[in-house]
Design a protein around this motif. Structure first.
Motif, PDB file in Angstrom:
ATOM      1  N   ALA A   1       0.694  -1.207   0.061  1.00 39.23           N
ATOM      2  CA  ALA A   1       0.010  -0.248   0.084  1.00 39.23           C
ATOM      3  C   ALA A   1       0.901   1.258   0.223  1.00 39.23           C
ATOM      4  O   ALA A   1       0.632   2.203  -0.739  1.00 39.23           O
ATOM      5  N   ARG A   2       1.819   1.298   0.843  1.00 37.15           N
ATOM      6  CA  ARG A   2       2.813   2.318   0.894  1.00 37.15           C
ATOM      7  C   ARG A   2       3.529   2.835  -0.269  1.00 37.15           C
ATOM      8  O   ARG A   2       3.610   3.710  -1.115  1.00 37.15           O
ATOM      9  N   ASP A   3       4.075   1.534  -1.112  1.00 39.33           N
ATOM     10  CA  ASP A   3       4.861   1.746  -1.993  1.00 39.33           C
ATOM     11  C   ASP A   3       3.885   2.100  -3.397  1.00 39.33           C
ATOM     12  O   ASP A   3       4.272   2.699  -4.508  1.00 39.33           O
ATOM     13  N   LEU A   4       2.896   1.657  -3.444  1.00 37.47           N
ATOM     14  CA  LEU A   4       1.815   2.057  -4.345  1.00 37.47           C
ATOM     15  C   LEU A   4       1.660   3.308  -4.143  1.00 37.47           C
ATOM     16  O   LEU A   4       1.330   3.838  -5.413  1.00 37.47           O
ATOM     17  N   GLY A   5       1.172   4.032  -3.393  1.00 40.97           N
ATOM     18  CA  GLY A   5       0.909   5.257  -3.148  1.00 40.97           C
ATOM     19  C   GLY A   5       1.850   6.071  -3.492  1.00 40.97           C
ATOM     20  O   GLY A   5       1.923   7.200  -4.322  1.00 40.97           O
TER      21      GLY A   5
ATOM     22  N   LEU B   1       0.433   8.770  -2.390  1.00 42.06           N
ATOM     23  CA  LEU B   1       0.756   8.332  -0.945  1.00 42.06           C
ATOM     24  C   LEU B   1      -0.591   7.428  -0.755  1.00 42.06           C
ATOM     25  O   LEU B   1      -1.555   7.494  -1.671  1.00 42.06           O
ATOM     26  N   GLY B   2      -0.401   6.794   0.270  1.00 37.52           N
ATOM     27  CA  GLY B   2      -1.564   5.710   0.607  1.00 37.52           C
ATOM     28  C   GLY B   2      -0.980   4.894   1.910  1.00 37.52           C
ATOM     29  O   GLY B   2       0.165   4.852   2.226  1.00 37.52           O
ATOM     30  N   HIS B   3      -2.001   4.081   2.548  1.00 39.06           N
ATOM     31  CA  HIS B   3      -1.863   3.451   3.763  1.00 39.06           C
ATOM     32  C   HIS B   3      -3.008   2.020   3.496  1.00 39.06           C
ATOM     33  O   HIS B   3      -4.056   2.361   2.870  1.00 39.06           O
ATOM     34  N   VAL B   4      -2.795   1.033   4.229  1.00 40.21           N
ATOM     35  CA  VAL B   4      -3.821   0.301   4.328  1.00 40.21           C
ATOM     36  C   VAL B   4      -4.809   0.682   5.463  1.00 40.21           C
ATOM     37  O   VAL B   4      -4.377   0.821   6.530  1.00 40.21           O
ATOM     38  N   ARG B   5      -6.148   0.526   5.148  1.00 39.54           N
ATOM     39  CA  ARG B   5      -7.172   1.191   6.084  1.00 39.54           C
ATOM     40  C   ARG B   5      -7.701  -0.492   6.741  1.00 39.54           C
ATOM     41  O   ARG B   5      -7.952  -0.410   7.717  1.00 39.54           O
ATOM     42  N   ASP B   6      -7.807  -1.403   5.973  1.00 39.25           N
ATOM     43  CA  ASP B   6      -8.484  -2.569   6.487  1.00 39.25           C
ATOM     44  C   ASP B   6      -7.629  -3.901   5.393  1.00 39.25           C
ATOM     45  O   ASP B   6      -7.573  -3.801   4.407  1.00 39.25           O
ATOM     46  N   LEU B   7      -7.657  -5.080   6.234  1.00 38.55           N
ATOM     47  CA  LEU B   7      -7.058  -6.030   5.746  1.00 38.55           C
ATOM     48  C   LEU B   7      -7.575  -7.404   6.097  1.00 38.55           C
ATOM     49  O   LEU B   7      -7.670  -7.579   7.019  1.00 38.55           O
ATOM     50  N   ARG B   8      -7.793  -8.096   5.053  1.00 35.67           N
ATOM     51  CA  ARG B   8      -8.175  -9.845   5.220  1.00 35.67           C
ATOM     52  C   ARG B   8      -7.360 -10.663   4.650  1.00 35.67           C
ATOM     53  O   ARG B   8      -7.550 -10.812   3.391  1.00 35.67           O
ATOM     54  N   ARG B   9      -7.066 -11.831   5.328  1.00 33.66           N
ATOM     55  CA  ARG B   9      -6.469 -12.724   4.550  1.00 33.66           C
ATOM     56  C   ARG B   9      -7.438 -13.851   4.408  1.00 33.66           C
ATOM     57  O   ARG B   9      -8.069 -14.588   5.172  1.00 33.66           O
ATOM     58  N   ILE B  10      -7.737 -14.284   3.099  1.00 36.81           N
ATOM     59  CA  ILE B  10      -9.090 -14.999   2.492  1.00 36.81           C
ATOM     60  C   ILE B  10      -8.559 -16.293   2.344  1.00 36.81           C
ATOM     61  O   ILE B  10      -9.563 -16.868   2.635  1.00 36.81           O
ATOM     62  N   TRP B  11      -7.363 -16.690   2.063  1.00 35.46           N
ATOM     63  CA  TRP B  11      -6.834 -18.077   2.210  1.00 35.46           C
ATOM     64  C   TRP B  11      -5.531 -18.065   2.545  1.00 35.46           C
ATOM     65  O   TRP B  11      -4.691 -17.160   2.145  1.00 35.46           O
ATOM     66  N   SER B  12      -4.941 -19.334   3.199  1.00 38.09           N
ATOM     67  CA  SER B  12      -3.638 -19.448   3.182  1.00 38.09           C
ATOM     68  C   SER B  12      -3.436 -21.013   3.073  1.00 38.09           C
ATOM     69  O   SER B  12      -3.881 -21.981   3.823  1.00 38.09           O
TER      70      SER B  12
END
Length: 301
Positions: free
Chosen positions: A184-188, A194-205
């Motif tokens: 998120a940081r590097d994409l911004g 600029l940018g940061h992660v607002r929310d994050l979910r691991r959907i599978w592992s």
């Protein structure tokens, strides 16, 4: 003499759909308590505010944790554009802002540079060790560190939603060791907004999916009951990405003693890592050589 750990000798996997808030270690401790298990560990840390799959290994299944840690994982996350924070997520302090907002085409184009084998600098607030000390401890004291870039394999990174001009939802499939916050940081930065992660979910592992996971509330409600035991997946679930060979009776005995044992194999190459079963139960993991498995891990089931 070492103190003997209390609890049951129970082995298997419990898939947890982690809520935002608790640490991964706290979730493991809750599962170990709920199952009265002697030994437990997890396969891949999630940040406290992240949700989704946290696969918890019990007993002998902890020996299969590295295979889940090394497996591909999928994340869905929302990036808040226009704001950079010192933690690269919504929990941190705002350190810079921008009024610029890229369109969808620019975002899709920028995502291409984060696909494949890339180099990624971990966030300042991370568990990376600097001279034996965690980076986040130094960052909390206001120190700014030059962290070394680390390799990361990203299989895919897709734009899946654009709820408004300030937010973009992405889905990423990647290998081990990746920091979604760094993406998120590097994409911004790449977009100039600029940018940061607002929310994050691991959907599978690996083989484990969030949709099959139990919530912590459900685990607490079923604690110390046979019904919770029934949700345990077998140890072998952690070996899903390895080829299986079948041990002969004599081979199984030798493998259980830590010695090379004869196995029956199909489509397994010399030197390939695989796991041996006997009568449907995992016996060992090792390398296949000339009709034998040379064990590196032995299961005491």
């Amino acid at each position: 003499m070492a103190r003997k750990r209390k609890g049951r000798d129970i082995s298997g996997w419990l898939v947890v759909d982690k809520p935002a808030g608790p640490t991964s270690t706290a979730v493991v401790n809750k599962v170990r308590w709920a199952l009265d298990a002697k030994k437990a560990g997890h396969a891949g840390t999630l940040d406290p505010e992240a949700t989704g799959v946290l696969a918890v290994a019990l007993g002998e299944a902890t020996k299969t944790v590295p295979f889940i840690t090394d497996a591909l994982k999928a994340y869905e996350f929302t990036v808040r554009l226009g704001i950079a924070t010192n933690t690269d997520d919504a929990e941190g302090e705002v350190i810079a802002t921008s009024d610029m907002r890229p369109d969808d085409a620019a975002i899709k184009e920028a995502l291409n540079q984060f696909i494949g084998d890339i180099e990624q600098v971990p966030p300042q607030f991370s568990a990376v060790k600097i001279d034996g000390e965690r980076a986040y401890k130094r960052a909390r004291e206001g120190e700014e560190m030059a962290l070394a870039a680390r390799p990361l394999y990203v299989e895919s990174l897709l734009l899946v939603d654009r709820p408004d001009a300030d937010h973009v939802t992405l889905e990423m499939v990647c290998g081990k060791g990746g920091y979604v916050r760094a993406i998120a940081r590097d994409l911004g930065r790449a977009l100039g907004c600029l940018g940061h992660v607002r929310d994050l979910r691991r959907i599978w592992s690996g083989p484990f999916e969030a949709s099959d996971g139990l919530t912590l509330d459900r685990i607490e409600a079923l604690a110390r009951t046979p019904e919770l035991d029934a949700h345990l997946l077998p140890l072998e679930a952690g070996l899903a990405d390895l080829p299986e060979v079948r041990a002969t009776p004599e081979g199984a005995t030798r493998l259980r003693n830590g010695n090379p044992g004869m196995v029956i194999a199909q489509d397994v190459e010399y030197g390939e890592e695989c796991w041996a079963s006997f009568e449907g139960q995992a016996v060992a993991v090792g390398r296949f050589k000339a009709g034998e498995l040379h064990p590196s891990r032995v299961f005491n089931l």
